[in-house]
Enzyme design. Structure first.
Site, PDB file in Angstrom:
ATOM      1  N   ALA A  10      68.047 -21.285  -7.119  1.00 24.33           N
ATOM      2  CA  ALA A  10      68.989 -20.867  -8.155  1.00 24.33           C
ATOM      3  C   ALA A  10      69.120 -21.983  -9.182  1.00 24.33           C
ATOM      4  O   ALA A  10      68.609 -23.087  -8.992  1.00 24.33           O
ATOM      5  CB  ALA A  10      70.353 -20.570  -7.543  1.00 24.33           C
ATOM      6  N   SER A  11      69.858 -21.688 -10.234  1.00 26.77           N
ATOM      7  CA  SER A  11      70.213 -22.713 -11.206  1.00 26.77           C
ATOM      8  C   SER A  11      71.335 -23.570 -10.624  1.00 26.77           C
ATOM      9  O   SER A  11      71.818 -23.318  -9.522  1.00 26.77           O
ATOM     10  CB  SER A  11      70.663 -22.046 -12.516  1.00 26.77           C
ATOM     11  OG  SER A  11      71.807 -21.244 -12.272  1.00 26.77           O
ATOM     12  N   MET A  12      71.750 -24.552 -11.375  1.00 33.27           N
ATOM     13  CA  MET A  12      72.863 -25.407 -10.949  1.00 33.27           C
ATOM     14  C   MET A  12      74.119 -24.560 -10.755  1.00 33.27           C
ATOM     15  O   MET A  12      74.314 -23.555 -11.432  1.00 33.27           O
ATOM     16  CB  MET A  12      73.146 -26.474 -12.016  1.00 33.27           C
ATOM     17  CG  MET A  12      72.028 -27.475 -12.235  1.00 33.27           C
ATOM     18  SD  MET A  12      71.881 -28.702 -10.952  1.00 33.27           S
ATOM     19  CE  MET A  12      73.394 -29.605 -11.136  1.00 33.27           C
ATOM     20  N   GLY A  49      75.982 -22.040  -5.928  1.00 37.41           N
ATOM     21  CA  GLY A  49      76.491 -21.934  -4.563  1.00 37.41           C
ATOM     22  C   GLY A  49      75.444 -22.140  -3.484  1.00 37.41           C
ATOM     23  O   GLY A  49      75.626 -21.700  -2.353  1.00 37.41           O
ATOM     24  N   GLU A  72      68.911 -29.468  -1.449  1.00 33.46           N
ATOM     25  CA  GLU A  72      68.209 -30.200  -2.514  1.00 33.46           C
ATOM     26  C   GLU A  72      66.700 -30.198  -2.263  1.00 33.46           C
ATOM     27  O   GLU A  72      66.009 -31.203  -2.429  1.00 33.46           O
ATOM     28  CB  GLU A  72      68.742 -31.633  -2.630  1.00 33.46           C
ATOM     29  CG  GLU A  72      70.238 -31.724  -2.880  1.00 33.46           C
ATOM     30  CD  GLU A  72      70.702 -31.141  -4.210  1.00 33.46           C
ATOM     31  OE1 GLU A  72      69.851 -30.949  -5.113  1.00 33.46           O
ATOM     32  OE2 GLU A  72      71.903 -30.879  -4.359  1.00 33.46           O
TER      33      GLU A  72
END
Length: 192
Positions: free
Chosen positions: A9-11, A14, A88
């Site tokens: 996902a993007s930043m 969640g 991450e």
């Protein structure tokens, strides 16, 4: 058969929250897990996966030199692991992603990796590219742009909120450094 999952996902979508929920679900049923997080991510307490909504859990830190397969094998020898979870994951090396695939394929342990797909320039991270290539299941976690459309891009901003188009691929930051946007608003911000 165990699988390698890549949740991307993007930043601020969640990802860490989802990882911590999955970890809780396993542990609530009496199953052992092993969590990994990138050593480079210094936004929270070292060796901790933390979400913006206040959830956290201790994790084994990894960097480019970490032999993830050996770490999992050592822990699995002591306690039978039901799942390996990686936060991450964009910071994994290609070789480490190959190790995660082997953990699922040969070790029979499901691996759930969570991370960004692309950097602030819209380029794939090497770890993410390898996860997209090898993952058995690719799951997008949705986030929302300021316009209400799906956010897929990560705009890097300076201290005053101005877009940054050049720089190192990796620069750790949260809401102070990155804004999740749809592609249209990402391009407009960089060209505006």
């Amino acid at each position: 058969m165990a699988k390698l999952y890549f949740y991307y996902a993007s930043m601020n979508a969640g990802k860490s929250t989802n990882l911590l929920q999955a970890d809780f679900n396993y542990r609530e049923r009496g199953m052992a897990t092993m969590l990994f997080t990138a050593a480079i991510d210094d936004r929270f307490e070292s060796g901790t996966i933390a979400s913006r909504i206040g959830l956290s859990a201790p994790a084994t830190m990894f960097d480019a030199a970490t032999d993830i397969a050996a770490a999992v094998a050592a822990r699995h020898a002591d306690t039978s692991l039901a799942c390996v979870l990686v936060d991450e994951a964009q910071f994994l090396s290609e070789a480490q992603v190959d190790q995660l695939a082997a953990i699922a394929d040969s070790g029979g342990i499901p691996v759930l990796a969570y991370g960004l797909r692309t950097d602030f320039q819209g380029q794939l991270f090497p770890g993410s590219a390898r996860l997209l290539a090898l993952g058995d299941a690719l799951i997008e976690i949705k986030s929302v742009c300021q316009c209400g459309r799906k956010a897929t891009m990560n705009l890097r901003v300076d201290g005053t909120g101005r877009p940054i188009a050049k720089g190192a691929q990796t620069e750790i930051g949260g809401n102070d450094r990155y804004v999740a946007l749809c592609r249209r608003h990402f391009v407009e911000a960089l060209n505006g």
